[in-house]
Each structure stands twice: as C-alpha cells, then as structure tokens.
Design an enzyme around this catalytic site. Structure first.
Site, PDB file in Angstrom:
ATOM      1  N   GLU A  69       0.833  -1.193   0.000  1.00 30.96           N
ATOM      2  CA  GLU A  69       0.000   0.000   0.000  1.00 30.96           C
ATOM      3  C   GLU A  69       0.870   1.247   0.000  1.00 30.96           C
ATOM      4  O   GLU A  69       1.992   1.233   0.525  1.00 30.96           O
ATOM      5  CB  GLU A  69      -0.892   0.050   1.257  1.00 30.96           C
ATOM      6  CG  GLU A  69      -1.989  -0.975   1.313  1.00 30.96           C
ATOM      7  CD  GLU A  69      -2.795  -0.835   2.591  1.00 30.96           C
ATOM      8  OE1 GLU A  69      -2.360  -0.089   3.491  1.00 30.96           O
ATOM      9  OE2 GLU A  69      -3.852  -1.470   2.687  1.00 30.96           O
ATOM     10  N   ARG A 129     -14.938  -9.431  14.217  1.00 29.66           N
ATOM     11  CA  ARG A 129     -15.013  -9.847  15.622  1.00 29.66           C
ATOM     12  C   ARG A 129     -15.216  -8.607  16.482  1.00 29.66           C
ATOM     13  O   ARG A 129     -15.246  -7.480  15.973  1.00 29.66           O
ATOM     14  CB  ARG A 129     -13.707 -10.525  16.036  1.00 29.66           C
ATOM     15  CG  ARG A 129     -12.475  -9.655  15.745  1.00 29.66           C
ATOM     16  CD  ARG A 129     -11.203 -10.242  16.289  1.00 29.66           C
ATOM     17  NE  ARG A 129     -10.009  -9.591  15.763  1.00 29.66           N
ATOM     18  CZ  ARG A 129      -9.520  -8.438  16.181  1.00 29.66           C
ATOM     19  NH1 ARG A 129     -10.139  -7.757  17.146  1.00 29.66           N
ATOM     20  NH2 ARG A 129      -8.420  -7.927  15.656  1.00 29.66           N
ATOM     21  N   HIS A 159       2.696  -0.038  14.889  1.00 33.90           N
ATOM     22  CA  HIS A 159       1.421  -0.484  14.313  1.00 33.90           C
ATOM     23  C   HIS A 159       0.493  -1.126  15.348  1.00 33.90           C
ATOM     24  O   HIS A 159      -0.541  -1.668  14.979  1.00 33.90           O
ATOM     25  CB  HIS A 159       1.640  -1.462  13.154  1.00 33.90           C
ATOM     26  CG  HIS A 159       2.533  -0.917  12.080  1.00 33.90           C
ATOM     27  ND1 HIS A 159       2.217   0.198  11.347  1.00 33.90           N
ATOM     28  CD2 HIS A 159       3.751  -1.335  11.628  1.00 33.90           C
ATOM     29  CE1 HIS A 159       3.195   0.449  10.479  1.00 33.90           C
ATOM     30  NE2 HIS A 159       4.130  -0.455  10.630  1.00 33.90           N
TER      31      HIS A 159
END
Length: 613
Positions: free
Chosen positions: A200, A297, A235
């Site tokens: 990306e 979830r 991250h």
C-alpha cells in the site's frame, strides 16, 4: 435467549464476556491451559475445562478440543472473544457443523474479509474507497519490488492474512525493500501460516479511524459511530478514543455510511469493525479516508464505544446470536460525551518495551476508571500469551475530562515487580500534541525519548519513602534554611541510592521495604541491609536473552568484527521479533546462539569484546 455459553478465550476478554453473560442469566464455561489453571476467568466461570499444555497451538488454537469441551459441559454456544480462533472461518464452520451456535459472523463473511487483498476488491465493487496499492497474486520478490517502485516510497508491506499490527513493514527507500519484505514474510508465516503480502501507499500524515458496525440475521445493519486509534507504537494501538477528534458531522456521516455499505456487502451478522486510514494533513476530510480492512469480531477497544453510546456490545452479540433483531435502530443511537482507553501492558519501556513476566506481587489500578482485566494481585504474567494485563477506560463530558481522568487513574497505578507501560501512557496522555488532538500514527515514533517515563522517583517521593522506612520524626529546632540531612543509603529496585532530606516530616513505623508509586511507575525501596548490600551487574559485552524465546536468526559468527548497534541475532518471544544488537564496537568473542534454539531468560547468547584503542 441462550442458556449456556462457552468462551473460547482467556484473560481480560473472557472475564468481560462472563460479566455480561452473568447479568443476562446465561451459564458460562471457561477453557484453560496448564498456565491458566488458576486464572481469574477460570474462577469466575460457572464451569471450566482443561484443554491442554500452555502453548496456544496445543490449547487455545485447537478447535476440536474447544468443541469437545462445549459438548462435555452442555454449552449451547461458543463465543471466541478476539484473537485466537475469533476470525478463523473453518473453526466457525466446525462449531456450526457440531450443532452449536457461533457467536460471530457467518463463516462466509469471515472468509470474504479475512484476506486483505480479496476484501479490498470486494470493497471497490461496493463503492467503498480503498488505499492505492498492489493486491496481485504475483508474489515474486522482484515483481513486488517493481510494484512498490511504481507506487512510490514510502510504502507499507502488509501480510495478506495479517492483523494485530503483525506482518507489517514500512519501507522508505528502494534499497531497503528486499530486507523488509523478507522480514515481513517471515513474521507473517510464523504468525498466520501465510507469507503472502500486499503493498500500500504509506500515508505520511495518517490517522487510524475505525467504525463499529453491527448486523443481525434479519437484514439490519447499523453503525455505532467511530473510534480514533491513531496513537500507535509499531502499528499496535496504545490509546483509543471515541469519538474521533476533529470529526465534523459531514465527514462522520460519510465514513459511517461507507462502513455500513462494507458490512452489507458481505451480509454481515454480529459485531465488526471497518478500519480506515485517513490523510489528516488538512484535517479529516471524507475524500481522504480509505478502507484498510475489516475485523470480523469484537475489538479490544470496544469499551470506548460502549461508554459513549450506553450500549453493551457483548449483550448485543449474544442477542443477535440468539436470533433476535438488533436492540436499537440507527436513529436510536447517539454520542454522549467522550471516552478513552489505554492498554496496560506488562512491558518495560526502559528496555525497548520488552515484555515483563513474573508474579504480580502488587497490583492496584484504583477506582477512578473502568478496569477490564483478567488478572489480579498474586497472578502470574506468563511468557506464553500476549502481555496485556488490563484496559483502563475513562469517560468524560468532553475530551479533556476523559483525558485527565485517564491520566489520573494511570498515574496512581501500582504494578510490581512486573514492569508496566503505565508511566509511558501517562507521558503520552500529557504530551501537548495528544492533549490538543493533533495525533497521527507516527507521533510516538517521532517523539521517542520525550515519552519515556522517569527512571527514578522524584527526590521528594524518595525522601518521603526513606523517612517511612526508618520511622523518621521531626527534629527539634528545624529551620527552613537548614542544610540537607542524609537519611542514609538504600536500595531502589536493588540499586544503591543515597537519600537526603531537607524537610523532615513525621514518618510511619519502620519497615524493611515499601513501594513508591508515582506517575504510573512503581519502585521498591529497601534498607541496604535488607538486601545484603549492593548487587552484581552483568559484565560489559554480555548479550543475554531478555526473556524466554526462540532464536530465529543469527547474523554474525564467532570472531566477526561488529559495530555499535549492529544486529547480532533475532529472538522470537511472546509473538514478537526482538533484535539484539552490539553495545559497542568490538569482536564476537563468544557465540552460544544457533538458529532454532530455545533459550531461557538471561541465557548468555553472545559476548562482545571491545577492540583495543
């Protein structure tokens, strides 16, 4: 409504699910490994079943054992929590095939969103904007590099099957791509059993915005507004909040509508989160927010959404799994106030945030904020699982009140002798950029040492503690301009420290040691005699294992010349890779590490000798 529920998880989320299930009158069943035999979630559940040894691949990741435990105890349904098997479509299908209720989305929805490349293609078809990048099947390193060159650096390499901040590498220059790709693929294969990646464009002023969505089996899908998870380290989310700072009504409407379209595109049922990346260089704008991925979830940070909406998302999950429609329609949901959540980890910021293991001899988070935890005082922090020990959640009428409440709660935290990141969290909350809402995902990396907590307590706190240790009392004839008086030499976490006092106050009864809690940090102060004098120190150049783990690569050989900071070897522990580096220029005088070897904490892996001169 369900009558009984097995929770296929452990720790904080298992306790969280048990709390709501008990309020709903649902019987709960816990599962546990050897390491968790005395865990809090095991004792809180109505029933518990042992499912194997401590490593997750022999217990919590063995679906057959979990299904067998449900049958053994007569549980009607299985709730996976988050992590472990929560996004495993095959396990979800096995649960349904066994005649049990799966508290989560349909397996087809999990599969549709489980692989990042396929999910992005589906989002494009649904009209949801996605980040520019490469999603192709060709995984040859030279082809991937060519695609990265075409996109333009910096780029982000991401594991196709990744999640939780793992399997991601930022690449700033073409010459770094090959090494970063290899590292990313290795971690992806180890964590997810799949080394495929996508690429990306890396957004230079990124904000991580996500939207909580919920669907039911009657075709209804709603959103419960957005969360901002931009404060991250490598991250991994550190502090989350809801709503997002600087989010105007039009942008909120656009991003939340896109999230609902994303959920509808996969016929979503249950709790899910649509994650977006925003280019915040000119503030939050609807045309600069792109889809990243969907988590099929319940999220770790779901409590901040609960706090601003007044809804119990676990209750929603259980009602939807029982076949009921969503408890609220979209027009019945609104934002009330502000909420922030900090993830309290057993890790040592002073040692590069390495996980800290051992017994929580002292553990007290007070009552200023909501505490979601799976441990208590006396519990052991195990090397087998994620080191998060609690989530601390604060609510306020506005962002500043929520921020101050959370900072105050963390400042008073007592965690000892296990190290925690509470002091680091306090520094982050009080940093001027975070306080003003000017946050992006690179804030922690940029600020570095500015967010590190103090290595020692303040002089005032040390003096007060020393006075308490020796039962100090006021002196007759004390003057404000009197010279400082030495109280003596003590041991602060085992290291000698001489403490002066210029302002003696009444002390307490003498004791052998006590804990000092200040700004989220906890230290132990003891009498010099109580610890038998000064302790020894590791010799210069000794490279010791900071925790139990597995050596996954060795980058030097005995006799090699190395420079300060050069990587010597990589240790995999607690689901993370840790590079061990040379402390100074020298030669590798001793090398005891080999790739694949299991090592214990403090094992001598290598020894570096300084070069003469």
């Amino acid at each position: 409504m369900l009558k009984s529920l097995l929770i296929a998880n452990r720790g904080e989320i298992a306790c969280r699910i048990i709390r709501t299930a008990r309020e709903m009158g649902i019987r709960t069943v816990a599962v546990y490994s050897d390491a968790d035999a005395n865990a809090l979630h095991v004792r809180q559940a109505d029933d518990a079943v042992h499912i194997g040894p401590s490593p997750v691949r022999e217990s919590y990741l063995v679906g057959d054992k979990i299904i067998a435990a449900a049958r053994q105890t007569g549980a009607e349904a299985i709730h996976p929590g988050y992590g472990f098997l929560s996004e495993n479509a095959d396990f979800a299908q096995s649960v349904k095939d066994a005649g049990l209720i799966w508290v989560g989305p349909n397996p087809a929805s999990i599969r549709a969103m489980g692989l990042k490349d396929a999910a992005k293609e589906r989002m494009i078809a649904a009209g949801v904007p996605v980040t520019p990048g490469y999603l192709g099947e060709d995984q040859r390193p030279d082809h991937l590099k060519a695609e990265a060159d075409k996109i333009g650096y910096p780029v982000l390499i991401k594991a196709v099957a990744g999640g939780g901040g793992k399997g991601m590498r930022r690449v700033d220059a073409a010459e770094d791509f090959a090494d970063m790709l290899q590292s990313c693929q290795r971690e992806a294969a180890s964590s997810f059993g799949d080394d495929r990646v996508l690429i990306e464009k890396y957004i230079l002023s990124p904000r991580h915005i996500e939207v909580q969505v919920f669907g039911d089996s009657h075709g209804n899908v709603v959103h419960l507004f957005e969360r901002d998870c931009s404060l991250q380290r490598r991250h991994q989310k550190v502090i989350e909040e809801a709503p997002a700072p600087g989010m105007d009504a039009d942008t909120r409407e656009a991003i939340c509508a896109a999230a609902v379209r994303a959920a509808q595109a996969v016929d979503y049922v249950g709790a899910g989160t649509i994650e977006f990346i925003a280019d915040a260089s000119e503030g939050l704008r609807a045309d600069r927010i792109w889809f990243m991925e969907m988590n099929t979830r319940l999220q770790v940070e779901h409590p901040v959404t609960e706090e601003i909406t007044g809804q119990d998302l676990v209750e929603w999950q259980l009602r939807v799994a029982s076949g009921e429609p969503l408890p609220c329609a979209q027009d019945e949901l609104e934002i009330n106030g502000w909420a922030m959540e900090a993830r309290l980890y057993a890790e040592d910021p002073a040692k590069g945030f390495l996980p800290s293991i051992g017994r929580l001899e002292a553990f007290d988070l007070g009552d200023e904020a909501r505490i979601d935890t799976g441990v208590e005082q006396g519990a052991d922090i195990s090397p087998f699982y994620d080191p998060m020990i609690a989530k601390v959640i604060a609510w306020g009428e506005d962002r500043e009140e929520a921020r101050e409440t959370l900072a105050d709660a963390l400042s008073d935290a007592i965690v000892w002798p296990v190290r925690s990141n509470a002091g680091f969290l306090v520094e982050a909350l009080e940093h001027h950029a975070f306080a003003s809402g000017e946050v992006d995902t690179g804030l922690i990396a940029r600020e570095g040492d500015a967010l590190m907590p103090n290595a020692k307590p303040s002089e005032e706190a040390l003096a007060d503690a020393a006075a308490a240790l020796i039962g100090d009392v006021p002196m007759a004839g004390f003057r404000l301009n009197a010279a400082p008086r030495t109280l003596g030499t003590f041991l602060l976490d085992g290291a000698p420290v001489t403490i002066d006092r210029a302002d003696p106050e009444a002390g307490s009864q003498p004791t052998e040691n006590l804990l000092i809690a200040e700004d989220g940090q906890t230290w132990q102060l003891a009498h010099w005699r109580a610890a038998g004098g000064a302790g020894g120190a590791t010799g210069d150049g000794a490279i010791l294992a900071p925790m139990p783990g597995r050596v996954i690569s060795v980058d030097v050989a005995a006799g090699d010349t190395v420079t300060k900071g050069q990587k010597l070897l990589t240790l995999e522990a607690m689901k993370m890779e840790h590079g061990l580096t040379a402390p100074f220029d020298g030669t590798v005088a001793e090398l005891n590490a080999s790739s694949g070897a299991q090592v214990q904490v403090d094992a001598l892996l290598a020894r570096i000798e300084k070069i003469d001169g």
